[in-house]
Design an enzyme around this catalytic site. Structure first.
Site, PDB file in Angstrom:
ATOM      1  N   CYS A  40       1.496   7.890   2.505  1.00  0.00           N
ATOM      2  CA  CYS A  40       2.366   7.820   1.334  1.00  0.00           C
ATOM      3  C   CYS A  40       2.421   9.144   0.580  1.00  0.00           C
ATOM      4  O   CYS A  40       1.385   9.683   0.192  1.00  0.00           O
ATOM      5  CB  CYS A  40       1.860   6.719   0.397  1.00  0.00           C
ATOM      6  SG  CYS A  40       2.704   6.657  -1.189  1.00  0.00           S
ATOM      7  N   TRP A  73      -0.848  -3.171   1.098  1.00  0.00           N
ATOM      8  CA  TRP A  73      -1.650  -2.190   1.828  1.00  0.00           C
ATOM      9  C   TRP A  73      -2.989  -2.808   2.207  1.00  0.00           C
ATOM     10  O   TRP A  73      -3.614  -3.511   1.420  1.00  0.00           O
ATOM     11  CB  TRP A  73      -1.887  -0.953   0.978  1.00  0.00           C
ATOM     12  CG  TRP A  73      -0.651  -0.148   0.710  1.00  0.00           C
ATOM     13  CD1 TRP A  73       0.164  -0.222  -0.380  1.00  0.00           C
ATOM     14  CD2 TRP A  73      -0.097   0.876   1.544  1.00  0.00           C
ATOM     15  NE1 TRP A  73       1.194   0.676  -0.274  1.00  0.00           N
ATOM     16  CE2 TRP A  73       1.064   1.366   0.893  1.00  0.00           C
ATOM     17  CE3 TRP A  73      -0.459   1.426   2.775  1.00  0.00           C
ATOM     18  CZ2 TRP A  73       1.858   2.378   1.436  1.00  0.00           C
ATOM     19  CZ3 TRP A  73       0.331   2.440   3.318  1.00  0.00           C
ATOM     20  CH2 TRP A  73       1.469   2.903   2.652  1.00  0.00           C
ATOM     21  N   VAL A 106       2.879  -3.766  -4.893  1.00  0.00           N
ATOM     22  CA  VAL A 106       1.514  -3.254  -4.753  1.00  0.00           C
ATOM     23  C   VAL A 106       1.620  -1.866  -4.149  1.00  0.00           C
ATOM     24  O   VAL A 106       1.969  -1.706  -2.980  1.00  0.00           O
ATOM     25  CB  VAL A 106       0.667  -4.178  -3.870  1.00  0.00           C
ATOM     26  CG1 VAL A 106      -0.702  -3.559  -3.600  1.00  0.00           C
ATOM     27  CG2 VAL A 106       0.516  -5.547  -4.525  1.00  0.00           C
ATOM     28  N   THR A 107       1.345  -0.853  -4.955  1.00  0.00           N
ATOM     29  CA  THR A 107       1.597   0.525  -4.537  1.00  0.00           C
ATOM     30  C   THR A 107       0.329   1.368  -4.568  1.00  0.00           C
ATOM     31  O   THR A 107      -0.649   1.034  -5.234  1.00  0.00           O
ATOM     32  CB  THR A 107       2.644   1.184  -5.456  1.00  0.00           C
ATOM     33  OG1 THR A 107       2.152   1.198  -6.806  1.00  0.00           O
ATOM     34  CG2 THR A 107       3.963   0.417  -5.415  1.00  0.00           C
ATOM     35  N   VAL A 108       0.386   2.449  -3.814  1.00  0.00           N
ATOM     36  CA  VAL A 108      -0.624   3.503  -3.890  1.00  0.00           C
ATOM     37  C   VAL A 108       0.065   4.748  -4.438  1.00  0.00           C
ATOM     38  O   VAL A 108       1.277   4.935  -4.215  1.00  0.00           O
ATOM     39  CB  VAL A 108      -1.250   3.786  -2.512  1.00  0.00           C
ATOM     40  CG1 VAL A 108      -2.178   2.690  -2.083  1.00  0.00           C
ATOM     41  CG2 VAL A 108      -0.178   4.031  -1.439  1.00  0.00           C
ATOM     42  N   TYR A 171      14.425   8.468   0.351  1.00  0.00           N
ATOM     43  CA  TYR A 171      14.413   7.001   0.401  1.00  0.00           C
ATOM     44  C   TYR A 171      15.812   6.441   0.138  1.00  0.00           C
ATOM     45  O   TYR A 171      16.204   5.414   0.709  1.00  0.00           O
ATOM     46  CB  TYR A 171      13.412   6.441  -0.611  1.00  0.00           C
ATOM     47  CG  TYR A 171      11.984   6.713  -0.236  1.00  0.00           C
ATOM     48  CD1 TYR A 171      11.252   5.796   0.513  1.00  0.00           C
ATOM     49  CD2 TYR A 171      11.350   7.891  -0.615  1.00  0.00           C
ATOM     50  CE1 TYR A 171       9.939   6.041   0.884  1.00  0.00           C
ATOM     51  CE2 TYR A 171      10.045   8.155  -0.259  1.00  0.00           C
ATOM     52  CZ  TYR A 171       9.340   7.228   0.494  1.00  0.00           C
ATOM     53  OH  TYR A 171       8.044   7.486   0.863  1.00  0.00           O
TER      54      TYR A 171
END
Length: 327
Positions: A40, A73, A106-108, A171
């Protein structure tokens, strides 16, 4: 927004971790674990800043694997498929520990409080700036100033100029669902890359004569361009390797400690080609491109500049955080 255009959802847990006690989350060595994924770009920039500033003794790092599903993730590269410190299989578990009703993305990167297992923040836009400004008591001796006070307005302006068109623009190309939306994003992306090429033609870095937050934020997109965005996201007017100024600029940074030694091209391709099933239904991951040219001479030293300013390069990556080297 153009019909069929991609719009990034805002992060949901955007609290800040600060040094002055003005927020619920204070700066404290050992209290938080930075959860990232090598694939990412948003997470990658936090990895770079943490390493350049020498924050690894104060902030441990958990690394999610390149693949995930609707459950979020996953730590599928760790023993027993669980993060060894947090003891969780999916990062979503830490989000629900913070909010049992959490149903957003749900992100990093995410900063997780180790003792409670709760996500403190996934505010990726502010996180690295706070690493530079709020965690100064834990910077290594010789840490560079990545967000110098004298240049902050210009850094902010430059970052804002390419965030939507480049960082998010790839994106917008890849996830556009109409021809009109795709062509609009494509034009904006390459128009901005052309402008950045002009800016960098006679200066080594984007702002001032040292590496700043602006360079880090642009570079994490550039380093993924040929491996993922050119083909997978249809950003195919040119490869990065066919844009002489940006290609030399990107190689210069790649060969700088903290950049190339935190980049895993295999995981980058595994993620983009293996997770986006609407774009690549087969899940087949390409073998190319050849990454050895990232080590070719770039000639950018002739433009002057001091990569770390009055600081020094970081030491070797800590055990367990090394990425495969290019050979």
């Amino acid at each position: 927004m153009t019909e069929g255009g991609f719009e990034r959802e805002p992060v949901a847990l955007d609290a800040r971790i600060t040094s002055d006690g003005s927020t619920a989350w204070p700066v404290e060595a050992g209290r938080y674990r930075l959860v990232v994924a090598r694939a990412c770009p948003w997470a990658h920039r936090s990895v770079i800043v943490r390493r350049l500033l020498g924050l690894d003794p104060a902030i441990s790092m958990g690394i999610a694997g390149p693949l995930h599903d609707e459950r979020s993730w996953r730590f599928h590269l760790d023993p027993d498929c669980k993060d060894p410190v947090l003891g969780i299989e999916y990062l979503g578990e830490a989000y629900r520990a913070a909010d049992p009703d959490f149903d957003a993305g749900v992100t990093v990167p995410a900063m997780v409080e180790v003792s409670s297992g709760k996500v403190a923040t996934n505010g990726f836009q502010q996180l690295t700036l706070d690493f530079s400004t709020q965690w100064t008591a834990h910077h290594r001796p010789g840490a560079p100033d990545l967000y110098p006070q004298a240049h902050r307005d210009e850094i902010d302006e430059v970052i804002a100029s390419f965030y939507e068109d480049v960082n998010n623009g790839v994106y917008k190309c890849g996830f556009a669902s109409t021809q009109e939306a795709y062509e609009k994003a494509y034009g904006e992306l390459f128009g901005r890359l052309d402008a950045l090429s002009e800016r960098l033609a006679d200066r080594r870095y984007l702002v001032g004569d040292t590496i700043t937050e602006a360079d880090i934020r642009l570079w994490v997109t550039l380093v993924r361009f040929d491996a993922a965005y050119h083909g997978h996201f249809k950003c195919n007017r040119q490869k990065l390797a066919e844009m002489p100024v940006l290609w030399a600029y990107a190689r210069d940074l790649f060969q700088t400690p903290g950049f190339g030694d935190t980049t895993d091209f295999v995981q980058i391709k595994q993620h983009y080609y293996g997770v986006h099933h609407t774009i690549n239904p087969s899940g087949v991951v390409p073998l190319g491109p050849d990454v050895r040219p990232w080590l070719d001479p770039h000639g950018r030293e002739a433009l002057g500049g001091r990569p770390f300013g009055d600081g020094t390069p970081p030491g070797e990556p800590v055990e367990g955080e090394r990425v495969p080297s290019i050979s």
